[in-house]
Design a protein around this motif. Structure first.
Motif, PDB file in Angstrom:
ATOM      1  N   GLU A  57       1.724   6.520   2.761  1.00  0.00           N
ATOM      2  CA  GLU A  57       1.558   5.824   1.486  1.00  0.00           C
ATOM      3  C   GLU A  57       0.540   6.554   0.615  1.00  0.00           C
ATOM      4  O   GLU A  57      -0.300   7.296   1.116  1.00  0.00           O
ATOM      5  N   PRO A  58       0.589   6.327  -0.693  1.00  0.00           N
ATOM      6  CA  PRO A  58      -0.477   6.851  -1.549  1.00  0.00           C
ATOM      7  C   PRO A  58      -1.821   6.272  -1.119  1.00  0.00           C
ATOM      8  O   PRO A  58      -1.914   5.099  -0.752  1.00  0.00           O
ATOM      9  N   ALA A  59      -2.858   7.099  -1.143  1.00  0.00           N
ATOM     10  CA  ALA A  59      -4.179   6.644  -0.715  1.00  0.00           C
ATOM     11  C   ALA A  59      -4.731   5.614  -1.730  1.00  0.00           C
ATOM     12  O   ALA A  59      -4.512   5.737  -2.930  1.00  0.00           O
TER      13      ALA A  59
ATOM     14  N   ALA B 202       7.217  -7.415   6.770  1.00  0.00           N
ATOM     15  CA  ALA B 202       5.784  -7.198   6.969  1.00  0.00           C
ATOM     16  C   ALA B 202       4.982  -7.968   5.935  1.00  0.00           C
ATOM     17  O   ALA B 202       5.397  -8.101   4.772  1.00  0.00           O
ATOM     18  N   LEU B 203       3.844  -8.505   6.371  1.00  0.00           N
ATOM     19  CA  LEU B 203       2.844  -9.076   5.473  1.00  0.00           C
ATOM     20  C   LEU B 203       1.804  -7.989   5.244  1.00  0.00           C
ATOM     21  O   LEU B 203       1.061  -7.623   6.158  1.00  0.00           O
ATOM     22  N   HIS B 204       1.759  -7.463   4.026  1.00  0.00           N
ATOM     23  CA  HIS B 204       1.063  -6.218   3.720  1.00  0.00           C
ATOM     24  C   HIS B 204      -0.116  -6.492   2.784  1.00  0.00           C
ATOM     25  O   HIS B 204       0.035  -7.176   1.776  1.00  0.00           O
ATOM     26  N   ILE B 205      -1.297  -5.958   3.137  1.00  0.00           N
ATOM     27  CA  ILE B 205      -2.471  -6.053   2.265  1.00  0.00           C
ATOM     28  C   ILE B 205      -2.811  -4.647   1.774  1.00  0.00           C
ATOM     29  O   ILE B 205      -3.074  -3.759   2.596  1.00  0.00           O
ATOM     30  N   PRO B 206      -2.802  -4.416   0.470  1.00  0.00           N
ATOM     31  CA  PRO B 206      -3.071  -3.061  -0.043  1.00  0.00           C
ATOM     32  C   PRO B 206      -4.492  -2.586   0.275  1.00  0.00           C
ATOM     33  O   PRO B 206      -5.419  -3.393   0.414  1.00  0.00           O
ATOM     34  N   TYR B 207      -4.645  -1.283   0.397  1.00  0.00           N
ATOM     35  CA  TYR B 207      -5.920  -0.563   0.462  1.00  0.00           C
ATOM     36  C   TYR B 207      -6.683  -0.660   1.785  1.00  0.00           C
ATOM     37  O   TYR B 207      -7.451   0.232   2.117  1.00  0.00           O
ATOM     38  N   VAL B 208      -6.509  -1.756   2.534  1.00  0.00           N
ATOM     39  CA  VAL B 208      -7.409  -2.044   3.658  1.00  0.00           C
ATOM     40  C   VAL B 208      -7.362  -0.952   4.728  1.00  0.00           C
ATOM     41  O   VAL B 208      -8.400  -0.485   5.218  1.00  0.00           O
TER      42      VAL B 208
ATOM     43  N   PRO C  74      -1.325   9.727   7.377  1.00  0.00           N
ATOM     44  CA  PRO C  74       0.092  10.056   7.531  1.00  0.00           C
ATOM     45  C   PRO C  74       0.857   8.959   8.261  1.00  0.00           C
ATOM     46  O   PRO C  74       0.351   8.342   9.198  1.00  0.00           O
ATOM     47  N   GLY C  75       2.085   8.726   7.830  1.00  0.00           N
ATOM     48  CA  GLY C  75       2.967   7.799   8.514  1.00  0.00           C
ATOM     49  C   GLY C  75       3.686   8.490   9.664  1.00  0.00           C
ATOM     50  O   GLY C  75       3.658   9.719   9.801  1.00  0.00           O
ATOM     51  N   LEU C  76       4.343   7.701  10.486  1.00  0.00           N
ATOM     52  CA  LEU C  76       4.978   8.240  11.692  1.00  0.00           C
ATOM     53  C   LEU C  76       6.096   9.229  11.374  1.00  0.00           C
ATOM     54  O   LEU C  76       6.325  10.168  12.137  1.00  0.00           O
ATOM     55  N   LYS C  77       6.783   9.051  10.271  1.00  0.00           N
ATOM     56  CA  LYS C  77       7.860   9.983   9.933  1.00  0.00           C
ATOM     57  C   LYS C  77       7.303  11.375   9.634  1.00  0.00           C
ATOM     58  O   LYS C  77       7.852  12.388  10.099  1.00  0.00           O
ATOM     59  N   ASP C  78       6.217  11.431   8.873  1.00  0.00           N
ATOM     60  CA  ASP C  78       5.601  12.724   8.587  1.00  0.00           C
ATOM     61  C   ASP C  78       4.968  13.331   9.834  1.00  0.00           C
ATOM     62  O   ASP C  78       4.996  14.552  10.030  1.00  0.00           O
TER      63      ASP C  78
END
Length: 523
Positions: free
Chosen positions: A265-267, A287-293, A307-311
């Motif tokens: 994701e973008p930082a 997913a219940l997602h909270i930005p930035y944390v 990095p995410g798992l795909k990368d």
């Protein structure tokens, strides 16, 4: 090639031994400092009740310590019996902290524990307190060196591979000692042990208060446990955050799996509070997602990506390909150690040697490797997401539940009316198993999340095992589980027996019938 069944059974046996062992360790780590606090109060005030508290809780500590040593010794022997190639490959590094632990910490701890139990009538108050303090220091030093060894498995610094010996060799001892992963793991683990000791004392003290017995003894024990437990659980949460940061630095694959973070994701990255991971399609169905944390936790910044798992998978695929070249160059270098050009080429790619070794699970020779097998080896570098994701969240949820309990226990201890709040005492009693469950969950995340590596990025698990028969592993696994179950039953029987007897078992008779009995809270 080693059979997958042999690897799985070896892992299961070590996991069973480690999980049993860590049922005893946290209580030892936590109880010993509570004994120091109680005996310090005795030395400073001269009140005999604090001496009796030290002796009574010390008796329960001693039972736990004896059984913990039994399982710990077996655990270390398994490195030689079940993980012989691992011991050969990294023994120069891994063996050093374990040897220091035995010479520096275990002997100190064992000596002082004998003086603790048999020195009450032979030592002065201050001398005995010094013994208790040294016993606590020895216990924590023991944990330190063991966790330095484990931390190196997670983040193998201060060592490099030698093609001449075909082993990892130590290059910087102090880098191993001050490994950030090891230090974070140490403070987080011992703090969890302190919470366990505090919960143990708090729960049993609550049981006494609910039944209106040994009231003054239980009140003082409850107050000490509440204060110590609150400080400890705050430390666990803060240091757990630091441990998450070190994982993000050294083991990005594990961190991404713990968070079910499939895409980069973008930082700063967001945090999935809960999710339904879909490992086949490499996505979350919900997913219940909270930005930035997650970005703040994992990078301590607003502009650094996780990095995410795909990368990570794509990057590891490249490392597998480079690792195949490293294995081939190593074989060529072994045939002609004087070939300077080959050595220079190997030095450029040897950092990825472990990724090439992953293919030894499927082929005997690197000449048999196909692009499809490299894809498969790269996918092997990703641990299963669902167990890690939910185990981590159970651990965190238990941590915050214990924070609430100890916070309330401390608050009402300060107010002085906790003994008149049966709901709080019952909550404390029923929460007794929580720190053990949280600790086991934490170790599951740490060790399962490292797979498929024994030494992260260096030595695959399937190459680490001894050459044993499957039948012998089934037999020894059954024997260990049976034996450790007996030990656990013995511990629980003795703990329950002496806890039910209460401080009156010391033979003083001071707490048999107290004047404050009428004010105690009944269940």
């Amino acid at each position: 090639m080693v059979s997958e069944q042999l690897v799985d059974l070896s892992r299961l046996q070590f996991a069973a031994t480690a999980m049993y062992h860590f049922l005893f360790v946290p209580l030892t780590l936590g109880m010993v400092w509570l004994l120091v606090i109680m005996e310090s109060a005795y030395v400073m005030t001269g009140k005999v009740i604090y001496k009796d508290m030290t002796r009574f809780w010390g008796k329960l500590f001693g039972i736990n310590f004896a059984l913990g040593v039994t399982t710990g010794i077996t655990l270390e022997f398994q490195f030689g019996t079940n993980w012989a190639y691992y011991s050969h490959y990294v023994g120069d590094i891994f063996g050093a902290p374990l040897a220091i632990e035995g010479l520096m910490a275990f002997f100190l701890e064992s000596t002082m524990i004998g003086l603790f139990f048999f020195g009450w009538d032979r030592l002065s108050r201050r001398q005995h307190l010094l013994v208790t303090l040294l016993m606590a220091i020895g216990t924590n030093l023991s944990a330190l060196w063991i966790l330095i060894a484990n931390g190196w498995m997670q983040n193998p610094v201060g060592a490099e591979f030698s093609f001449e010996t075909m082993r990892m060799e130590l290059t910087d001892f102090w880098a191993v000692v001050f490994n950030p992963d090891a230090q974070a793991k140490f403070v987080h683990t011992v703090s969890a042990g302190y919470v366990t000791g505090a919960m143990f004392v708090l729960s049993i003290s609550s049981w006494y208060l609910l039944r209106g017995r040994d009231v003054e003894f239980a009140k003082r024990s409850f107050r000490i446990a509440a204060a110590f437990g609150f400080a400890s659980v705050c430390s666990v949460i803060v240091l757990g955050d630091e441990s998450g940061y070190t994982v993000g630095e050294a083991q990005q694959t594990k961190l991404a799996a713990m968070e079910a973070m499939w895409d980069t994701e973008p930082a700063p990255a967001g945090f999935n509070v809960i999710a339904l991971p879909n490992e086949a399609d490499m996505k979350n169905d919900w997913a219940l997602h909270i930005p930035y944390v997650m970005g703040l936790i994992g990078t301590r910044s607003l502009d650094k990506e996780l990095p995410g798992l795909k990368d990570i998978l794509a990057h590891n695929r490249t490392r597998v390909e480079t690792g195949v070249a490293a294995v081939k160059l190593l074989e060529k270098l072994r045939a002609d150690p004087q070939d300077a050009a080959t050595r220079e080429a190997f030095d450029r790619v040897k950092a990825d040697l472990g990724f090439g070794l992953l293919l030894k699970k499927y082929v005997r020779s690197m000449d048999e490797v196909t692009p499809e097998l490299m894809d498969r080896a790269a996918r092997d570098t990703l641990p299963r997401v669902t167990p890690l994701f939910w185990t981590f969240r159970i651990m965190v949820a238990l941590g915050f539940a214990m924070l609430a309990l100890f916070g309330l226990a401390l608050w009402y201890s300060v107010k002085g009316d906790f003994a008149q709040r049966p709901w709080l005492l019952r909550w404390a009693l029923w929460c007794l198993p929580m720190p053990w469950i949280a600790s086991e969950m934490g170790w599951f995340v740490a060790e399962y999340g490292r797979q498929p590596w024994t030494i992260y990025g260096v030595l695959p698990t399937h190459l680490s095992v001894s050459t044993l028969s499957v039948d012998s592993l089934y037999g020894s696994l059954a024997g260990f589980v049976g034996f450790y179950t007996v030990l656990l039953v013995v511990e629980m029987y003795l703990m329950v027996k002496f806890a039910r007897q209460g401080p009156g078992s010391l033979g003083t008779g001071r707490y048999e019938h107290e004047a404050s009995h009428a004010h105690a809270v009944h269940a």
